[in-house]
Each structure stands twice: as C-alpha cells, then as structure tokens.
Scaffold this motif. Sequence first.
Motif, mmCIF file in Angstrom:
data_model
loop_
_atom_site.group_PDB
_atom_site.id
_atom_site.type_symbol
_atom_site.label_atom_id
_atom_site.label_comp_id
_atom_site.label_asym_id
_atom_site.label_seq_id
_atom_site.Cartn_x
_atom_site.Cartn_y
_atom_site.Cartn_z
ATOM 1 N N THR A 1 -12.553 19.933 -47.924
ATOM 2 C CA THR A 1 -12.756 21.753 -48.262
ATOM 3 C C THR A 1 -11.805 21.941 -46.622
ATOM 4 O O THR A 1 -10.577 22.715 -47.691
ATOM 5 C CB THR A 1 -13.858 22.378 -47.859
ATOM 6 N N PRO A 2 -10.892 21.029 -46.219
ATOM 7 C CA PRO A 2 -9.812 21.292 -45.498
ATOM 8 C C PRO A 2 -8.481 20.542 -45.625
ATOM 9 O O PRO A 2 -7.443 21.741 -46.100
ATOM 10 C CB PRO A 2 -10.673 19.635 -44.304
ATOM 11 N N ASN A 3 -8.651 19.357 -46.986
ATOM 12 C CA ASN A 3 -7.871 19.183 -47.241
ATOM 13 C C ASN A 3 -7.627 20.728 -48.676
ATOM 14 O O ASN A 3 -5.893 20.271 -48.895
ATOM 15 C CB ASN A 3 -8.343 17.747 -48.511
ATOM 16 N N LEU A 4 -7.959 20.976 -49.507
ATOM 17 C CA LEU A 4 -8.090 21.901 -50.163
ATOM 18 C C LEU A 4 -7.743 23.252 -49.767
ATOM 19 O O LEU A 4 -6.336 23.731 -50.075
ATOM 20 C CB LEU A 4 -9.455 22.361 -50.498
ATOM 21 N N LEU A 5 -8.048 23.457 -48.379
ATOM 22 C CA LEU A 5 -7.545 24.314 -47.572
ATOM 23 C C LEU A 5 -5.687 24.503 -47.021
ATOM 24 O O LEU A 5 -5.326 25.013 -47.226
ATOM 25 C CB LEU A 5 -8.500 25.322 -46.359
ATOM 26 N N GLN A 6 -5.466 23.340 -47.292
ATOM 27 C CA GLN A 6 -4.084 22.918 -46.595
ATOM 28 C C GLN A 6 -3.401 22.638 -47.672
ATOM 29 O O GLN A 6 -2.760 23.312 -47.698
ATOM 30 C CB GLN A 6 -4.232 21.364 -45.927
ATOM 31 N N ILE A 7 -3.782 22.267 -48.731
ATOM 32 C CA ILE A 7 -3.075 22.772 -50.458
ATOM 33 C C ILE A 7 -2.543 24.112 -50.211
ATOM 34 O O ILE A 7 -1.111 24.805 -50.006
ATOM 35 C CB ILE A 7 -3.466 22.360 -50.813
ATOM 36 N N VAL A 8 -3.743 25.330 -50.469
ATOM 37 C CA VAL A 8 -3.473 26.293 -50.393
ATOM 38 C C VAL A 8 -2.611 27.388 -49.407
ATOM 39 O O VAL A 8 -1.405 27.463 -49.569
ATOM 40 C CB VAL A 8 -5.213 26.998 -50.775
ATOM 41 N N LYS B 1 -1.060 25.975 -46.398
ATOM 42 C CA LYS B 1 0.304 25.357 -46.324
ATOM 43 C C LYS B 1 1.229 24.630 -47.223
ATOM 44 O O LYS B 1 2.438 24.064 -47.196
ATOM 45 C CB LYS B 1 -0.376 24.495 -45.643
ATOM 46 N N GLY B 2 0.679 24.368 -47.976
ATOM 47 C CA GLY B 2 1.197 23.723 -49.496
ATOM 48 C C GLY B 2 1.402 22.802 -49.042
ATOM 49 O O GLY B 2 2.680 21.873 -50.012
ATOM 50 N N ILE B 3 1.142 21.921 -48.183
ATOM 51 C CA ILE B 3 1.031 20.806 -47.603
ATOM 52 C C ILE B 3 0.233 19.556 -49.228
ATOM 53 O O ILE B 3 -1.215 19.701 -48.774
ATOM 54 C CB ILE B 3 -0.097 19.655 -46.662
ATOM 55 N N LYS B 4 0.566 18.958 -49.273
ATOM 56 C CA LYS B 4 -0.548 18.041 -50.701
ATOM 57 C C LYS B 4 -0.461 16.278 -51.051
ATOM 58 O O LYS B 4 0.014 15.776 -51.839
ATOM 59 C CB LYS B 4 0.689 18.835 -52.211
ATOM 60 N N ARG B 5 0.220 15.818 -49.710
ATOM 61 C CA ARG B 5 0.250 14.536 -49.380
ATOM 62 C C ARG B 5 -0.845 13.991 -49.098
ATOM 63 O O ARG B 5 -1.185 14.534 -47.577
ATOM 64 C CB ARG B 5 1.714 14.649 -48.392
ATOM 65 N N ILE B 6 -1.336 12.764 -49.147
ATOM 66 C CA ILE B 6 -2.643 12.369 -48.092
ATOM 67 C C ILE B 6 -1.672 10.746 -48.457
ATOM 68 O O ILE B 6 -2.104 10.135 -48.946
ATOM 69 C CB ILE B 6 -3.843 13.383 -49.122
ATOM 70 N N SER B 7 -3.081 10.341 -47.173
ATOM 71 C CA SER B 7 -2.368 8.976 -47.234
ATOM 72 C C SER B 7 -3.238 7.882 -47.904
ATOM 73 O O SER B 7 -4.618 8.361 -48.221
ATOM 74 C CB SER B 7 -2.443 8.480 -45.060
ATOM 75 N N PHE B 8 -2.805 6.618 -48.243
ATOM 76 C CA PHE B 8 -4.346 5.695 -48.921
ATOM 77 C C PHE B 8 -5.194 5.604 -47.905
ATOM 78 O O PHE B 8 -5.974 5.833 -48.755
ATOM 79 C CB PHE B 8 -3.286 4.711 -49.184
ATOM 80 N N GLN B 9 -5.462 5.381 -46.729
ATOM 81 C CA GLN B 9 -6.043 5.235 -46.281
ATOM 82 C C GLN B 9 -7.384 6.618 -46.622
ATOM 83 O O GLN B 9 -8.013 6.751 -45.756
ATOM 84 C CB GLN B 9 -5.634 4.663 -44.483
ATOM 85 N N GLY B 10 -6.291 7.447 -46.225
ATOM 86 C CA GLY B 10 -7.249 8.816 -45.719
ATOM 87 C C GLY B 10 -7.706 9.079 -47.495
ATOM 88 O O GLY B 10 -8.976 9.638 -47.632
#
Length: 243
Positions: free
Chosen positions: A13-20, A22-31
């Motif tokens: 969910t935090p990643n989804l909220l970040q996309i919706v 803030k428009g941040i659609k990046r994630i590291s390979f390790q993440g």
Amino acid sequence: MSFIDICYPTVTTPNLLQIVLKGIKRISFQGCMTQLFFFNFFGSMEYMLLTSMAYDRYVAICHPLSYHLMMNIRTCGSLALITWGLGFIAAFPLSVLISSLCFCSSNEINHFFCDLTPLLTIACDDTSSVEYVIYGEGVLFVFSCFLLTLISYIYIISAILKIRSSDGRYKAFSTCASHLTLVVLFYLMIACMYMKPASSYSLDEGKGLSVLYVIVIPMLNPILYSLRNNDVKEALKRLLLTH
C-alpha cells in the motif's frame, strides 16, 4: 490474523500511495525483491493460518467438550510456529530464483508492486524453473490447505445438520460464518489471480484484482470478525436505524 492483516497491506500500500499521490513510480531492485519476498511470505501465512483456524472451528463444532483440551496453548503455539515456518519456506525459494533472473529487455513493471507474473513477463532468461516451483508450491501448499479446509467444513456442516434445535444450529453456524466468508473470498481471489491459463491472463485485470486481494480483504477481516460481538451488532443496528 490481526498482525498479518496489518503487515500484508503494508508491504504494497505505501508504494501504491506513492504512485497515486506523488507520481513516484521507481523502486530499486533490492526494494523490489524485498517486497516480493514479504508479499509471498505474508500471503502464504494468510492461507495457512486460515487452514489452522478451520481446524479450530472443526474442534469447536465437532468436539466441543474436548475443545479446551485439544486447542490448548501448546497446540495453538505449534500451529502459529508452523504457519510462520512454512510461510518462509514458501517465499524464500521464489525470491532467490527470481532475483537471479536477468531483466534486460525492460525495467518497467506493469503493476503497482513487484508480483510474480509481471516480473516473469519482463525476464529475459528461461523462467521454466521458477514456474515449476510456483506450480509445485501451488499443489504442496495452496491446494493442500484448501483441501484440509474443505474437509474440515464437510465435517462441520455434517455436525451442524445433526443438531435438532434451530437455535443450536444458528449458534454453531455463527461460530464459523465469519471464517467461512474469509475463506471463500480468499480462495476466490487466488483462483482469479493465479489459476488461469497464461494466454488469458491480463496484467491490467490483475492490477484491479490485486487491490481487492491485498487491501480490501485484509480490511474486511476485522469487520467480519467484529460482527460476532453482540455489542458491535447492536451498535451497527442503532447506526442503521438512525440513518
């Protein structure tokens, strides 16, 4: 169950909220690999715990006089420990195998989190070994848990039908109604998400189902279990009547 219902949506969910938001659609390979591991870990724990709870309902309905003897602290602790252990065993091999793949064709995942199917779609290497592990774990863990849950409820329903009084049948059914609802929802989502032919699987459709699977169902769990509480039932009736 409460702990898993907090942790499971927290993985995605935090990643989804970040996309919706803030428009941040990046994630590291390790993440991404970490997210994949914990998503599979808590997801595996969910259906294994539901299976343990099905056994608990079976004992409560079919062997009520022996319930406190059979479902003592040691038994409950052992079931919880097995759930954690098998959850790790189910998640770890998949994470290791997928992290060793080469993603050379694209670095764009058509999903809002790192799930198995979107990652396999963009992999350049042969993914047959990963797919064999997925199918093997599906049979070993998911199907086995489903079968054990189904057998438990066959015995439960058979015992309920033998109860002569309608009040007794209602009380027995209410004991397992919330759990049965969650089992049906959970396995229905698994069937829609992962038990379809690869040719008919749509990543866009999968994203919509994932919202139900990882956010809505964990949110419904405390509501469904709270409805067994008489005070919550009365409060809900008053709320509905006032509106």
